[in-house]
Design a protein around this motif. Structure first.
Motif, PDB file in Angstrom:
ATOM      1  N   PHE A 190      -6.721   1.796   4.701  1.00 14.37           N
ATOM      2  CA  PHE A 190      -5.439   1.845   5.403  1.00 14.37           C
ATOM      3  C   PHE A 190      -4.293   1.936   4.404  1.00 14.37           C
ATOM      4  CE2 PHE A 190      -2.028  -0.438   7.967  1.00 14.37           C
ATOM      5  CZ  PHE A 190      -1.689   0.696   8.680  1.00 14.37           C
ATOM      6  N   GLN A 191      -4.406   1.213   3.299  1.00 15.49           N
ATOM      7  CA  GLN A 191      -3.389   1.311   2.251  1.00 15.49           C
ATOM      8  C   GLN A 191      -3.345   2.718   1.667  1.00 15.49           C
ATOM      9  OE1 GLN A 191      -4.711  -1.940  -0.232  1.00 15.49           O
ATOM     10  NE2 GLN A 191      -3.346  -3.422   0.752  1.00 15.49           N
ATOM     11  N   LEU A 196      -0.351   7.876   1.257  1.00 17.48           N
ATOM     12  CA  LEU A 196      -0.170   9.291   1.594  1.00 17.48           C
ATOM     13  C   LEU A 196       1.140   9.498   2.334  1.00 17.48           C
ATOM     14  CD1 LEU A 196      -3.730  10.427   2.768  1.00 17.48           C
ATOM     15  CD2 LEU A 196      -2.532  11.132   0.698  1.00 17.48           C
ATOM     16  N   ASN A 197       1.444   8.583   3.237  1.00 19.73           N
ATOM     17  CA  ASN A 197       2.697   8.680   3.985  1.00 19.73           C
ATOM     18  C   ASN A 197       3.898   8.495   3.061  1.00 19.73           C
ATOM     19  OD1 ASN A 197       4.507   8.721   6.252  1.00 19.73           O
ATOM     20  ND2 ASN A 197       4.580   6.496   6.161  1.00 19.73           N
ATOM     21  N   THR A 224     -10.846  -3.457  13.924  1.00 22.42           N
ATOM     22  CA  THR A 224     -10.264  -4.295  14.978  1.00 22.42           C
ATOM     23  C   THR A 224      -9.855  -5.660  14.459  1.00 22.42           C
ATOM     24  OG1 THR A 224     -11.688  -3.191  16.609  1.00 22.42           O
ATOM     25  CG2 THR A 224     -10.657  -5.265  17.272  1.00 22.42           C
ATOM     26  N   TYR A 225     -10.704  -6.264  13.627  1.00 17.05           N
ATOM     27  CA  TYR A 225     -10.458  -7.639  13.187  1.00 17.05           C
ATOM     28  C   TYR A 225      -9.931  -7.726  11.756  1.00 17.05           C
ATOM     29  CZ  TYR A 225     -12.992  -8.730  17.435  1.00 17.05           C
ATOM     30  OH  TYR A 225     -13.371  -8.807  18.753  1.00 17.05           O
ATOM     31  N   CYS A 226      -9.460  -6.611  11.224  1.00 18.66           N
ATOM     32  CA  CYS A 226      -8.825  -6.617   9.896  1.00 18.66           C
ATOM     33  C   CYS A 226      -7.349  -6.974  10.067  1.00 18.66           C
ATOM     34  CB  CYS A 226      -8.973  -5.248   9.237  1.00 18.66           C
ATOM     35  SG  CYS A 226      -8.070  -5.079   7.675  1.00 18.66           S
ATOM     36  N   GLY A 227      -6.918  -8.056   9.438  1.00 16.25           N
ATOM     37  CA  GLY A 227      -5.548  -8.536   9.621  1.00 16.25           C
ATOM     38  C   GLY A 227      -4.497  -7.507   9.258  1.00 16.25           C
ATOM     39  N   LYS A 228      -4.702  -6.776   8.169  1.00 10.85           N
ATOM     40  CA  LYS A 228      -3.751  -5.755   7.725  1.00 10.85           C
ATOM     41  C   LYS A 228      -3.609  -4.669   8.774  1.00 10.85           C
ATOM     42  CE  LYS A 228      -1.441  -2.936   4.959  1.00 10.85           C
ATOM     43  NZ  LYS A 228       0.004  -3.123   4.691  1.00 10.85           N
ATOM     44  N   VAL A 229      -4.736  -4.238   9.333  1.00  8.11           N
ATOM     45  CA  VAL A 229      -4.705  -3.197  10.358  1.00  8.11           C
ATOM     46  C   VAL A 229      -4.022  -3.717  11.618  1.00  8.11           C
ATOM     47  CG1 VAL A 229      -6.122  -1.711  11.845  1.00  8.11           C
ATOM     48  CG2 VAL A 229      -6.742  -2.040   9.438  1.00  8.11           C
TER      49      VAL A 229
END
Length: 260
Positions: A190-191, A196-197, A224-229
């Motif tokens: 996700f990082q 990229l953004n 689903t259960y990843c805090g960062k996401v």
């Protein structure tokens, strides 16, 4: 039409691509029934088969980079028995995303390796030279900075630097994120999307891409259960979506939901 022109029209069909670019076997847990099919980077490994050692290096790199999501074409093992060697090679050249050239003292003695380099230049496909012996690359190829680091992670990073900003790399990055196999991987991937953004390489996601990410977040427990996401995915998608949408992560349902 001349035979030379006909030969250059071995453009691959979807069936050809599936046959030539075999999906590498992952070395970790995979989400069951992922909504987003895996996108694999297609890397053509160009080399001179002057010794068994060089063939073995090509095969080893194919295997090692497969663990990183790369599907590599090595003529010796990627062409099915009974298939026409020259046609399958051309199909791979038409559909590759990048070329990894294993530079040896006899690399430029083989007509096919020179043609492979020229093909990559003609398609504006990134080329990474990997120095296995002392001889330097020749011609236009010689103007490109090569590497002598055989570590597959280093090679992957170099290919990433060449491909980043392309639509193909964006598809790969989204696919990797949607198929994350652990919380740590979900956070890291996700990082990568956020980077990229920030670099303006990822913008105006299509509805299909938004829905793929949304479905993956709701169905892949590692996302689903990843805090960062959970904390940032809704805002991320709303900023990048080409259509106006309102999303929120419902912590009660552990779902990314659209607000009417």
């Amino acid at each position: 039409m001349s035979n030379a022109v006909k030969k250059l029209q071995c453009r691959p069909s979807a069936e050809d691509i599936k046959r030539i670019w075999v999906a590498p076997t992952p070395n970790r847990w995979e989400p069951q029934k992922p909504k987003t099919p895996r996108v694999h980077l297609r890397v053509f490994i160009s080399y001179h088969r002057s010794t068994k050692q060089h063939s073995d290096i090509a095969e080893k790199l194919k295997e090692e980079m497969g663990l990183l999501g790369v599907s590599s074409f090595v003529d010796k093992s990627s062409i099915e028995p009974g298939r026409r060697w020259s046609q399958e090679t051309e199909r791979a050249l038409w559909s590759m995303d990048a070329m990894l050239a294993l530079v040896t003292n006899r690399y430029h003695e083989r007509p096919w390796t020179n043609q492979e380099i020229g093909f990559a230049y003609g398609r504006s496909v990134p080329i990474l030279g990997l120095m296995l012996e002392e001889a330097a690359p020749k011609g236009l190829f010689g103007e490109l900075q090569a590497t002598d680091n055989r570590d597959p992670n280093s090679i992957f990073d170099s290919l990433k630097n060449l491909l980043i900003g392309t639509s193909r790399w964006n598809e790969f990055a989204i696919s990797q994120f949607c198929n994350a196999g652990s919380f740590d991987e979900a956070r890291s991937l996700f990082q990568d999307l956020e980077t990229l953004n920030d670099l303006k390489h990822l913008k105006d996601l299509t509805n299909e891409q938004v829905n793929s990410i949304k479905d993956a977040v709701n169905e892949n427990d590692q996302l689903t259960y990843c805090g960062k996401v959970q904390a940032d995915i809704a805002d991320f998608l709303m900023r990048l979506s080409s259509a106006r949408i309102n999303l929120t992560f419902d912590e009660g349902k552990n779902k990314l939901v659209q607000i009417d």
